[in-house]
Design a protein around this motif. Structure first.
Motif, PDB file in Angstrom:
ATOM      1  N   THR A   1     -87.503 -49.435   3.837  1.00 46.70           N
ATOM      2  CA  THR A   1     -87.673 -50.365   2.989  1.00 46.70           C
ATOM      3  C   THR A   1     -86.102 -51.032   2.702  1.00 46.70           C
ATOM      4  OG1 THR A   1     -89.612 -49.511   1.840  1.00 46.70           O
ATOM      5  CG2 THR A   1     -88.248 -51.433   0.650  1.00 46.70           C
ATOM      6  N   ILE A   2     -86.322 -52.635   2.974  1.00 42.37           N
ATOM      7  CA  ILE A   2     -85.327 -53.206   2.537  1.00 42.37           C
ATOM      8  C   ILE A   2     -85.480 -54.402   1.542  1.00 42.37           C
ATOM      9  CG2 ILE A   2     -84.225 -53.124   4.761  1.00 42.37           C
ATOM     10  CD1 ILE A   2     -85.134 -55.881   5.412  1.00 42.37           C
ATOM     11  N   ASP A   3     -84.379 -55.189   0.823  1.00 39.78           N
ATOM     12  CA  ASP A   3     -84.481 -56.072  -0.072  1.00 39.78           C
ATOM     13  C   ASP A   3     -84.720 -57.131   0.543  1.00 39.78           C
ATOM     14  OD1 ASP A   3     -84.575 -54.500  -2.378  1.00 39.78           O
ATOM     15  OD2 ASP A   3     -82.414 -54.289  -2.232  1.00 39.78           O
ATOM     16  N   PHE A   4     -85.820 -57.837   0.613  1.00 39.67           N
ATOM     17  CA  PHE A   4     -85.879 -59.099   1.216  1.00 39.67           C
ATOM     18  C   PHE A   4     -85.387 -60.405   0.478  1.00 39.67           C
ATOM     19  CE2 PHE A   4     -88.757 -62.744   2.699  1.00 39.67           C
ATOM     20  CZ  PHE A   4     -88.760 -62.645   3.889  1.00 39.67           C
ATOM     21  N   ASP A   5     -85.501 -60.251  -0.859  1.00 34.66           N
ATOM     22  CA  ASP A   5     -84.800 -61.205  -1.700  1.00 34.66           C
ATOM     23  C   ASP A   5     -84.674 -60.601  -2.895  1.00 34.66           C
ATOM     24  OD1 ASP A   5     -87.167 -61.878  -2.630  1.00 34.66           O
ATOM     25  OD2 ASP A   5     -87.494 -63.679  -1.824  1.00 34.66           O
ATOM     26  N   SER A   6     -84.533 -61.127  -4.069  1.00 34.44           N
ATOM     27  CA  SER A   6     -84.348 -60.919  -5.543  1.00 34.44           C
ATOM     28  C   SER A   6     -85.537 -60.115  -5.816  1.00 34.44           C
ATOM     29  CB  SER A   6     -83.684 -61.819  -6.387  1.00 34.44           C
ATOM     30  OG  SER A   6     -84.508 -62.860  -6.427  1.00 34.44           O
TER      31      SER A   6
END
Length: 305
Positions: A108-113
């Motif tokens: 999992t990655i942070d796509f945006d805030s």
């Protein structure tokens, strides 16, 4: 209608042959509470150690009708962007018993805030057993050996984009296509890919009421597009009630209760909207979710999916 004839009909309906295409993978009406079954990227997304059990008895009253049970455990790795899951599915239909064991891994990655994007892979193996003694063989001179633990490996993948209130998912849980069964034409099945698309959003109608519509689309080669629409309401973070409609197939009703912070239990009933409704009394599904909360989890409010 004779018992053996029912078994043969049900057996054919659940497999794909040269001339018949139908759903082959385990089917649950309340998929949205255990999406890792169809999308490995969901594993670990709840940021807790989640144990989920589910049982479905389909077309009650018809001998040899499908019965499906699943057990899933998934969790994130602490201090990591990785998640994992393990699932066991037992699918019984007439003379056939298909057991699948799968392991999921997600990143999992942070796509945006607000949003996270998870990538998932699934590695699985299925064990097919068929007892032809439960069927009527009209030409016994041909002979048919029972299948015992015929093993087939498989792989799958998925994407899962989600926030506290919204999710999108696309997946193919089993990518490899192959023939299953004996060499005889009538005992040979072909497994085909199932493509899934999911969407859901949670609306805060008030401080005490949440509304969640969801959509599932399923694409199978040689079969019509399957579309499931559902709508669930959550009251005071405790009681859930909802309904769903599978186009040209069935309608269902759901109730669920959050017994404690760790335990959630639910039940749903399906009724056919096809001519098959004349030969059965519907389908029943029960499920239980148990969670061990992670104090490092990002989402501080309870998740409705």
């Amino acid at each position: 209608m004779k018992r053996d004839f029912k078994l043969i009909v049900l057996f054919i309906l659940n497999i794909s042959t040269v001339s018949v295409f139908a759903q082959q993978e385990a089917n649950f009406s309340q998929y949205m509470y255990n999406s890792s079954i169809i999308n490995p990227a969901y594993s670990g997304s709840r940021e807790d150690l989640t144990i989920y059990g589910q049982f479905r008895s389909q077309w009650v009253g018809m001998e040899g009708a499908p019965q499906t049970a699943s057990l899933t455990v998934h969790s994130p790795f602490t201090y990591s962007k990785l998640g994992y899951g393990v699932s066991i599915i037992s699918d019984k239909l007439g003379a056939m018993n298909d057991n699948t064991v799968a392991v999921d891994l997600s990143y999992t990655i942070d796509f945006d805030s607000d949003y996270k994007l998870a990538f998932g892979v699934k590695v699985s193996g299925s064990f097919l057993n068929v007892d032809y003694n439960k069927l009527t063989i009209y030409d016994e001179t041909e002979g048919t050996d029972n299948l015992k633990n015929q093993f087939n490996p498989n792989v799958g993948a998925g994407l899962y984009l989600y926030s506290e209130q919204t999710y999108f998912g696309i997946s193919v849980p089993y990518m490899l296509e192959y023939d299953r069964g004996n060499d005889q034409l009538y005992a040979t099945m072909k497994r085909t890919m199932h493509f899934y698309g999911t969407f859901g959003h949670v609306f805060d109608l008030s401080r005490e009421i949440k509304f969640k519509p969801t959509l599932l689309t399923k694409v199978i080669q040689g079969a019509p597009l399957q579309v499931d629409l559902s709508a669930n309401f959550l009251f005071s973070e405790r009681f859930t009630v909802g309904a769903s409609y599978q186009f040209d197939s069935s309608v269902s009703a759901l109730v669920g209760f959050q017994i404690s912070e760790q335990f959630f239990v639910g039940y749903s009933y399906d009724s056919n909207v096809t001519k098959l409704a004349h030969y059965n009394s519907g389908s029943h599904e029960v499920f239980l979710r148990f969670e061990l909360f992670n104090k490092y989890k990002r989402f501080t409010t309870p998740r409705f999916f």
